[in-house]
Design an enzyme around this catalytic site. Structure first.
Site, mmCIF file in Angstrom:
data_model
loop_
_atom_site.group_PDB
_atom_site.id
_atom_site.type_symbol
_atom_site.label_atom_id
_atom_site.label_comp_id
_atom_site.label_asym_id
_atom_site.label_seq_id
_atom_site.Cartn_x
_atom_site.Cartn_y
_atom_site.Cartn_z
ATOM 1 N N VAL A 95 -1.620 -5.716 -8.296
ATOM 2 C CA VAL A 95 -0.244 -5.469 -8.725
ATOM 3 C C VAL A 95 0.362 -4.215 -8.109
ATOM 4 O O VAL A 95 1.560 -3.981 -8.261
ATOM 5 C CB VAL A 95 -0.134 -5.371 -10.264
ATOM 6 N N TYR A 96 -0.433 -3.393 -7.454
ATOM 7 C CA TYR A 96 0.118 -2.186 -6.836
ATOM 8 C C TYR A 96 1.037 -2.605 -5.685
ATOM 9 O O TYR A 96 0.580 -3.077 -4.647
ATOM 10 C CB TYR A 96 -0.972 -1.270 -6.314
ATOM 11 N N SER A 97 2.327 -2.443 -5.921
ATOM 12 C CA SER A 97 3.351 -2.811 -4.932
ATOM 13 C C SER A 97 3.179 -4.256 -4.463
ATOM 14 O O SER A 97 3.317 -4.573 -3.279
ATOM 15 C CB SER A 97 3.329 -1.848 -3.738
ATOM 16 N N ALA A 98 2.874 -5.150 -5.437
ATOM 17 C CA ALA A 98 2.772 -6.592 -5.180
ATOM 18 C C ALA A 98 1.828 -6.920 -4.027
ATOM 19 O O ALA A 98 2.104 -7.775 -3.186
ATOM 20 C CB ALA A 98 4.156 -7.173 -4.901
#
Length: 344
Positions: free
Chosen positions: A61-64
Site C-alpha cells: 500500500v505504500y504509494s500503491a
C-alpha cells in the site's frame, strides 16, 4: 551493527532496519513522507549496507506499490546482500477481492509484490492488519503453501491485538502450521502501549518486534520544542491525523528529558530516542526512515554506544503513563506485581 535473531527463528536482523515508505512517495500521506526515486534510493541503500543495515521494509500500500517498485530497482544486482520485508492485506482497490487475507488474495498479493520487487522470494512477509472475515486456519495454511514453494521464507504480522496474535499462534501450534516470528508494532518514548500486553506476549511466545515510527511520527526529531510552534517544514502539518495520537504535555516532558541527555552525551535527540528503544525487551529491529542522506546518517548514529542507567531511568520516568485496566494493578500493587513482574 548489532544483529539479533528475529523472535524464535534463525533469521538474523540488524537492530536498525530501513523503512522504504519514502520511496516513490505519492498521495496525501506518502507524498508528505518523501518522493525518493530509484537513483537516490540506491544511494541510501549503499549507505545503509555499508553501515551493516541489510533489512529493508516496505508494503504494497505504500504509494500503491511504487515503494516496492523503487526498492526493487535500487537493490537490483545485489539481492543476496539484503533482506526484504513487505506487508499485504490492506485495500489496494475498491473491489471485493482487493483487500484482506483470503487464500486468493494472499496468493495474488504475494505474486504482485514479487513482480514489483523484481525478486523470486520475500524474506519476511507480514500481514498488515488482522482480517476478521477470514478463518485463521485458511490464512495459515495459505502462508504454509507460499513457504513450501519458496516464495516467502518467514512470516509475521503488523498491528495485531494481543488476542488476535495469540489465537493465531495457538492455532498454528495445534495444527502444525508455521508460526509468526515477527510483529511490526508502533513503539516509541511517546507511545508505550506495546508494553502492556504485546511485549509480554512476544517474550512468552518468541515473537520479535519490528518497531515502526520509533520517533513518534516525527515528533522526536529534535525540531519540536516546548512553547514553540511546529517548524514550517514539519510533515506533521499534513500527516498528524494519520498517525498515533500523542498527548502534548507528555511529549514536551519527554523532549525536555531528551534535551538534557543530549547535552550530557553530545548525541542528538533522535539518536537518544532510538538508542532507548534498542535496549527494550523483545525489540529485534527498529525501522528508521530517511528522506535524504543527512537524516539517514544521523539515525545510523543511534548504535555503537549506550545510555547510562540513570539516563534510561530519566527517560522511563518522563515517558511513563498509567497503564489501562486490567494492567494497572500489576504496575501499582505489590501483590499483583509479585505474581506478574513487568518486563520493563
Amino acid at each position: 551493527m548489532e544483529y539479533r535473531n528475529l523472535g524464535a527463528s534463525g533469521l538474523r536482523v540488524p537492530v536498525l532496519s530501513f523503512g522504504a515508505g519514502t520511496f516513490g512517495g505519492s498521495g496525501p500521506l506518502f507524498g508528505a513522507w518523501g518522493n525518493t526515486d530509484a537513483a537516490e534510493a540506491r544511494r541510501l541503500i549503499d549507505i545503509s549496507i555499508d553501515a551493516g543495515v541489510n533489512l529493508f521494509d516496505t508494503a504494497d500500500v505504500y504509494s500503491a506499490g511504487a515503494s516496492e517498485e523503487v526498492l526493487g530497482q535500487a537493490i537490483a544486482g545485489r539481492r543476496d546482500a539484503v533482506l526484504i520485508s513487505t506487508k499485504i492485506a490492506l485495500p489496494m482497490g475498491d473491489g471485493p477481492a482487493d483487500w484482506g487475507t483470503s487464500r486468493a488474495r494472499l496468493i495474488r498479493s504475494t505474486d504482485e509484490a514479487l513482480k514489483r520487487l523484481g525478486t523470486d522470494y520475500i524474506d519476511l512477509l507480514q500481514l498488515h492488519a488482522f482480517d476478521a472475515s477470514v478463518p485463521i486456519e485458511e490464512v495459515l495454511a495459505t502462508l504454509d503453501g507460499l513457504i513450501a514453494v519458496g516464495k516467502i521464507r518467514y512470516i509475521g504480522v503488523s498491528n495485531f491485538s494481543g488476542w488476535q496474535l495469540m489465537k493465531s499462534l495457538a492455532i498454528a501450534q495445534r495444527q502444525g502450521h508455521r508460526r509468526y516470528v515477527a510483529h511490526q508494532v508502533y513503539y516509541s518514548l511517546a507511545g508505550r502501549d506495546y508494553e502492556w500486553e504485546l511485549m509480554p506476549l512476544a517474550a512468552d511466545q518468541g515473537v520479535g518486534a519490528l518497531v515502526w515510527s520509533p520517533l513518534a511520527w516525527g515528533r522526536l526529531t529534535g525540531k519540536i520544542r516546548r512553547g514553540q510552534p511546529l517548524p514550517e517544514g514539519s510533515r506533521l502539518h499534513q500527516t498528524a491525523d494519520y498517525g498515533p495520537p500523542v498527548d502534548d504535555q507528555k511529549l514536551y516532558d519527554i523532549i525536555d528529558a531528551l534535551l538534557e541527555i543530549a547535552e550530557e552525551t553530545g548525541k542528538t535527540v533522535p539518536q537518544i530516542a532510538l538508542n532507548w528503544l534498542i535496549g527494550r525487551p523483545t525489540v529485534a529491529s527498529i525501522i528508521i526512515g530517511a528522506r535524504n542522506e543527512e537524516q539517514l546518517r544521523q539515525n545510523l548514529g543511534a548504535v555503537g554506544w549506550s545510555l547510562s542507567k540513570e539516563q534510561v531511568e530519566k527517560l522511563d520516568k518522563a515517558s511513563a503513563v498509567t497503564a489501562p485496566y486490567p494492567y494497572f494493578p500489576y504496575r501499582r500493587q505489590e501483590a499483583f506485581a509479585r505474581l506478574n513482574p513487568p518486563l520493563v
